[in-house]
Each structure stands twice: as structure tokens, then as C-alpha cells.
Design a protein around this motif. Structure first.
Motif, PDB file in Angstrom:
ATOM      1  N   ALA A  69      -4.676  -2.142  -4.579  1.00 51.77           N
ATOM      2  CA  ALA A  69      -4.138  -0.786  -4.506  1.00 51.77           C
ATOM      3  C   ALA A  69      -2.914  -0.647  -5.393  1.00 51.77           C
ATOM      4  N   LEU A  70      -2.062  -1.681  -5.381  1.00 51.66           N
ATOM      5  CA  LEU A  70      -0.841  -1.645  -6.194  1.00 51.66           C
ATOM      6  C   LEU A  70      -1.175  -1.620  -7.682  1.00 51.66           C
ATOM      7  N   VAL A  71      -2.090  -2.475  -8.110  1.00 47.67           N
ATOM      8  CA  VAL A  71      -2.472  -2.515  -9.519  1.00 47.67           C
ATOM      9  C   VAL A  71      -3.140  -1.205  -9.936  1.00 47.67           C
ATOM     10  N   LEU A 123      -0.471   0.740 -12.188  1.00 48.14           N
ATOM     11  CA  LEU A 123      -0.741   0.266 -13.542  1.00 48.14           C
ATOM     12  C   LEU A 123      -2.007   0.881 -14.145  1.00 48.14           C
ATOM     13  N   ALA A 124      -3.145   0.647 -13.495  1.00 48.11           N
ATOM     14  CA  ALA A 124      -4.422   1.051 -14.097  1.00 48.11           C
ATOM     15  C   ALA A 124      -4.544   2.561 -14.258  1.00 48.11           C
ATOM     16  N   LEU A 125      -4.238   3.315 -13.190  1.00 53.47           N
ATOM     17  CA  LEU A 125      -4.399   4.769 -13.255  1.00 53.47           C
ATOM     18  C   LEU A 125      -3.439   5.415 -14.252  1.00 53.47           C
ATOM     19  N   PRO A 126      -2.134   5.065 -14.265  1.00 56.52           N
ATOM     20  CA  PRO A 126      -1.251   5.638 -15.295  1.00 56.52           C
ATOM     21  C   PRO A 126      -1.686   5.295 -16.720  1.00 56.52           C
ATOM     22  N   LEU A 127      -2.111   4.039 -16.953  1.00 60.18           N
ATOM     23  CA  LEU A 127      -2.556   3.657 -18.297  1.00 60.18           C
ATOM     24  C   LEU A 127      -3.791   4.445 -18.706  1.00 60.18           C
ATOM     25  N   TRP A 128      -4.723   4.590 -17.774  1.00 64.24           N
ATOM     26  CA  TRP A 128      -5.949   5.330 -18.078  1.00 64.24           C
ATOM     27  C   TRP A 128      -5.656   6.794 -18.380  1.00 64.24           C
ATOM     28  N   ARG A 129      -4.808   7.417 -17.573  1.00 66.60           N
ATOM     29  CA  ARG A 129      -4.511   8.843 -17.788  1.00 66.60           C
ATOM     30  C   ARG A 129      -3.760   9.069 -19.095  1.00 66.60           C
ATOM     31  N   VAL A 183       0.833  -1.208   0.000  1.00 69.77           N
ATOM     32  CA  VAL A 183       0.000   0.000   0.000  1.00 69.77           C
ATOM     33  C   VAL A 183       0.866   1.257   0.000  1.00 69.77           C
ATOM     34  N   LEU A 184       1.983   1.228   0.731  1.00 73.68           N
ATOM     35  CA  LEU A 184       2.846   2.400   0.824  1.00 73.68           C
ATOM     36  C   LEU A 184       3.437   2.806  -0.521  1.00 73.68           C
ATOM     37  N   VAL A 185       3.693   1.827  -1.399  1.00 75.76           N
ATOM     38  CA  VAL A 185       4.287   2.155  -2.700  1.00 75.76           C
ATOM     39  C   VAL A 185       3.281   2.037  -3.842  1.00 75.76           C
ATOM     40  N   ALA A 186       1.994   1.992  -3.507  1.00 71.81           N
ATOM     41  CA  ALA A 186       0.971   1.885  -4.546  1.00 71.81           C
ATOM     42  C   ALA A 186       0.756   3.201  -5.284  1.00 71.81           C
ATOM     43  N   ARG A 187       1.281   4.302  -4.737  1.00 73.75           N
ATOM     44  CA  ARG A 187       1.140   5.631  -5.342  1.00 73.75           C
ATOM     45  C   ARG A 187      -0.332   6.015  -5.497  1.00 73.75           C
ATOM     46  N   LEU A 188      -1.092   5.748  -4.431  1.00 77.54           N
ATOM     47  CA  LEU A 188      -2.496   6.152  -4.426  1.00 77.54           C
ATOM     48  C   LEU A 188      -2.577   7.668  -4.299  1.00 77.54           C
ATOM     49  N   PRO A 189      -3.329   8.340  -5.168  1.00 74.80           N
ATOM     50  CA  PRO A 189      -3.345   9.808  -5.178  1.00 74.80           C
ATOM     51  C   PRO A 189      -3.689  10.436  -3.829  1.00 74.80           C
ATOM     52  N   TRP A 190      -4.667   9.875  -3.117  1.00 73.52           N
ATOM     53  CA  TRP A 190      -5.079  10.490  -1.844  1.00 73.52           C
ATOM     54  C   TRP A 190      -3.923  10.508  -0.852  1.00 73.52           C
ATOM     55  N   LEU A 191      -3.191   9.415  -0.754  1.00 73.42           N
ATOM     56  CA  LEU A 191      -2.052   9.355   0.163  1.00 73.42           C
ATOM     57  C   LEU A 191      -0.894  10.196  -0.341  1.00 73.42           C
ATOM     58  N   ASP A 192      -0.620  10.088  -1.638  1.00 71.41           N
ATOM     59  CA  ASP A 192       0.546  10.762  -2.193  1.00 71.41           C
ATOM     60  C   ASP A 192       0.454  12.274  -2.043  1.00 71.41           C
ATOM     61  N   ALA A 235       3.543   9.675 -19.061  1.00 73.55           N
ATOM     62  CA  ALA A 235       3.772  10.402 -17.811  1.00 73.55           C
ATOM     63  C   ALA A 235       3.002   9.743 -16.681  1.00 73.55           C
ATOM     64  N   GLU A 236       3.702   9.364 -15.623  1.00 72.05           N
ATOM     65  CA  GLU A 236       3.068   8.808 -14.428  1.00 72.05           C
ATOM     66  C   GLU A 236       2.995   9.908 -13.374  1.00 72.05           C
TER      67      GLU A 236
END
Length: 445
Positions: free
Chosen positions: A209-211, A215-221, A69-78, A312-313
Motif C-alpha cells: 500500500a505504501l509503495v 511512489l507508484a501512483l504519483p510516478l504513473w500520474r 497503511v494510514l500514511v500510504a495516501r490510498l485514494p479510496w481512504l484519502d 504533482a502528488e
């Protein structure tokens, strides 16, 4: 020309970083309590060493899931904690995981060896040969040992990032092996339908959270915005700005001060991600990064062709005005660390003082832009030049340039030695920690 500014936004009542950090701790503590409950519900073995070993194993599994979870790069946490702090917590948690799993292994092996009246090595070999999932656990622990060794400061400083990252990827293999080991041999996992559902839920959330974040959010954006290089502008002999455009950039949740991991999809550089912060506040049409030639990747930006596709991630980082607690600000930049500072100055409200520390005038990239923005916003701009000795940003000098420094938010970005020196100066000047905002931009694991 007269510029009319809107009044500064009121200070944040509840600090976003405190909310996020407290939420993480609360979730971790709640899960630790649930793990203890299910452990007690499953009953205890007659051997105390085995009981302790199983408990360490369960908490090792929980810590491993938390690490994901810590390295999932979830926007709310980041946005509230920042990539650099989350990565630092991930690293410290990794060493906690290592010692927890070591304790699990030692207690389990010695516990079963005591019951069988054999030596620990003999018992380890016997468990690996006769008990399903134990061999997978041994392989997983071996991988974690290797990753822990290369992540130690001494080794990490001597390894190229690509080498370290390649080795670090094997952690995901260890996660899969550890999970299948837990399913195969852990009585707590199958002690009740509730316990089974809980552990599947923990691993499902962590892996989900990791996926999602990696993966999913960068691909979608990237599919949505279709980033491309629109211009390449040299700022000096070794600094260049790259302008990136795309579709619907007004819907990209980027803020001044944040960074992206940029992959320029050329034949020789598509595989390499570089963290560069935005050097201008996002305007809904263009993103701009400004980089100094510090390696092959950043040096190649000068020769980037217009129209090059970009992956761009991001945006990543908590180095934004979201964390302000005062209505007035001090922005301190060193060298090319001016890039997020320049973006924040464009975005910030209220009176601001800017200190730009460089060796000589010719090193002051983007200075003309800083000057124009400062003039339009009524901010003070000081170009501080000279050799590192004497320290031009020592406590006495900071107090002279900004007498009310303790009453301002301080945004700091620059080379690590300069940042460390300024942080010491701010401490000596009794600037409250909650008013000091900085990030050490780097790739996360």
C-alpha cells in the motif's frame, strides 16, 4: 442572462467517511482477533511475563503495519477520510506503538531475567549477544523512541518540517529491523504455515500500500499527464495564481476542494513539496493553485517561468461535495483559505451562502471571481471585514447572516485561529457535526 441550474443532488444516504472509518476499524479488529488466535495456537511459555511480552510484541507489529497503511495516501481512504485526519490518526497510533513496544521490551526482559535469576540489564546484554534478531530490535526501538520524541507537540513546533521529516524517514529503517526481528525470534510467526503466511500477508499488504500510494501512483500520474506551468498571474502584492496544464487532464480524478503536493522542478526548488489546494474547479484542461507568500517556497512562485515542469502528488483530501448531507450550504473562508472555497462554490449545487472573512477589502483576493460565480449561481456572498476583535463570526453574527445555518452543510477553510473560533460558534449554534466539513491542510508524514 438567465442561468438554469440543475436540481441539487440528494443528500448522501450513507456517509462516505463513516463507511471508510468503520471499514478501517473492522479490518483492524479482525486482524487483532487473528493475531490472538495464532498466539494461542502457538502455546504459552511457562513465565507469565514472557507470555504478556510476546503478545504486546505481536500487537506492536500489527500497529506498525497499520501505521503504514494510514500514511500510504490510498485514494479510496484519502477521499473519504482526508489527509489531515489520516495523518492525525497516524500520529496517535505512533504513540500507541511506542507504548506497546515499550511494554513488550519490559515484560520480555524482566521475564527472561526472572528465569535466569539475573538483573534486567544483564539479561538485556545477554539477549543482544546470544539471540539472533534482538540487537536489531533494540536499534529499531531506539529509532522509534527518537521519532516519538521529535513528534511530540513541544518538539514538533520547534523543528523545521524538513528536519522533522528527515528524522521521520528513519521509521522505515525501524520497520525493516522490526520485521527481521519478528522472523528471527517470534515462535508465533513460524508456529504454523498459516501463521507464517498471515504475517507475510500483513507486511506485504502494508508495504505494498505504501509503495502504491506514495511512489507508484504519483510516478504513473506524472508520466501520464506531464504537468507544466502555463501561466503565472499575480492576484495581489503577496498572492499569486499558477496555472498548470498537461495531457489528458480530464482523466485526472481531481475534485473542487482537493489539494496537491506540488514540486516545481527548478534547480533550487525541485526537492521541496508544498501543499496548495485547487483554487478553481478542475475543467479537464487546466489546474490552478493560488498561494500567499508565507515562506521562500511560496514567495518563489511569483517568479516561476512558463513551461516549468511540475511533479504533482495527488489529488488529496476529503474537503469536497462528496460528503454533503444537506441540499443547501454555507461556505466560510478566511484569508487565502478562500482558494478551496472558491473552487467548491463553482462546483456545488443547491442554494449557497458564502462568508468571506478578511481584515480589509484589499485582502479579499479572488473576490471578483467569487462575486461573478455567486451571481451566476444565485448564491449569497458576504464580505466580512474588520479586526479580529470583536469576533465578526461569533454565534450571534452567524445566526444573523444565516438564520437557517443549522439546516445547511458548512464548508470551512481559513487560518487555524479563525477556524477554531468558527467551530466553537457552530457548536453553540447546534450545527450537527456531520454537517461541518473542514480540513487542516499540511504535509503528511
Amino acid at each position: 442572462m438567465t442561468t438554469v441550474q440543475s436540481p441539487p443532488a440528494p443528500p448522501t444516504a450513507i456517509r462516505p467517511r463513516v463507511v471508510a472509518r468503520t471499514s478501517l476499524y473492522a479490518v483492524l479488529a479482525a486482524n487483532a482477533a487473528v493475531v490472538a488466535y495464532f498466539f494461542a495456537q502457538a502455546g504459552f511459555a511457562s513465565n507469565a511475563l514472557i507470555v504478556i511480552g510476546r503478545l504486546f510484541g505481536l500487537y506492536g507489529a500489527l500497529v506498525m503495519a497499520f501505521q503504514l497503511v494510514l500514511v500510504a495516501r490510498l485514494p479510496w481512504l484519502d477521499r473519504r477520510i482526508g489527509m489531515d485526519r489520516l495523518t492525525s490518526w497516524h500520529r496517535r497510533t505512533g504513540f500507541t506503538l511506542l507504548w506497546t513496544l515499550l511494554a513488550h521490551s519490559v515484560f520480555i526482559i524482566f521475564g527472561y531475567a526472572e528465569g535466569a535469576s539475573v538483573g534486567p540489564i544483564t539479561e538485556l546484554v545477554d539477549l543482544a549477544e546470544t539471540t539472533e534478531g534482538v540487537l536489531r530490535a533494540i536499534v529499531a526501538f531506539g529509532i522509534i523512541l527518537v521519532v516519538g520524541a521529535v513528534s511530540a507537540r513541544y518538539a514538533r513546533r520547534r523543528l523545521a518540517y524538513e528536519t522533522w521529516h528527515f528524522i521521520h524517514l528513519y521509521t522505515y529503517v525501524a520497520v525493516v529491523l522490526a520485521f527481521t526481528h519478528q522472523v528471527a525470534v517470534d515462535t508465533t510467526f513460524t508456529s504454523s504455515s498459516a501463521a507464517t503466511a498471515y504475517w507475510y500477508g500483513v507486511w506485504g499488504v502494508a508495504l505494498g500500500a505504501l509503495v502504491l500510494g506514495r511512489l507508484a501512483l504519483p510516478l504513473w500520474r506524472n508520466t501520464r499527464h506531464q504537468f507544466r506551468v502555463s501561466a503565472v498571474v499575480p492576484e495581489s502584492d503577496n498572492v499569486v495564481s499558477v496555472y498548470v496544464t498537461g495531457k489528458d487532464l480530464d482523466r485526472l480524478p481531481a475534485q473542487a476542494g482537493q489539494c496537491f503536493l506540488w514540486r516545481f522542478l527548478t534547480r533550487d526548488r525541485w526537492w521541496q513539496a508544498n501543499p496548495f489546494s485547487l483554487s478553481a474547479a478542475p475543467d479537464g484542461h487546466t489546474l490552478r493553485l493560488t498561494a500567499k507568500a508565507a515562506g521562500d517556497g511560496s514567495a518563489a512562485l511569483r517568479h516561476m517561468k512558463v513551461g516549468t515542469r511540475v511533479f504533482a502528488e495527488g489529488p488529496y483530501g476529503a474537503f469536497t461535495t462528496l460528503h454533503r448531507v444537506r441540499s443547501e450550504s454555507l461556505l466560510i473562508a478566511g484569508g487565502v483559505g478562500v482558494t478551496p472555497i472558491r473552487a467548491i462554490l463553482e462546483d456545488i449545487e443547491g442554494h449557497a451562502v458564502v462568508l468571506y472573512r478578511v481584515s480589509s477589502d484589499r485582502d479579499a483576493v479572488l473576490y471578483d471571481e467569487l462575486r461573478d460565480i455567486a451571481l451566476a449561481k444565485g448564491a449569497e456572498l458576504h464580505l466580512v471585514t474588520g479586526s479580529p476583535v470583536p469576533d465578526r463570526l461569533a454565534p450571534s453574527e452567524l445566526a444573523r447572516l444565516v438564520p437557517d445555518i443549522a439546516d445547511r452543510d458548512v464548508f470551512l477553510c481559513g487560518p487555524p485561529p479563525m477556524m477554531n473560533a468558527v467551530l466553537r460558534s457552530l457548536g453553540e449554534l447546534n450545527v450537527p457535526k456531520q454537517q461541518i466539513h473542514f480540513e487542516r491542510f499540511s504535509l503528511a508524514g
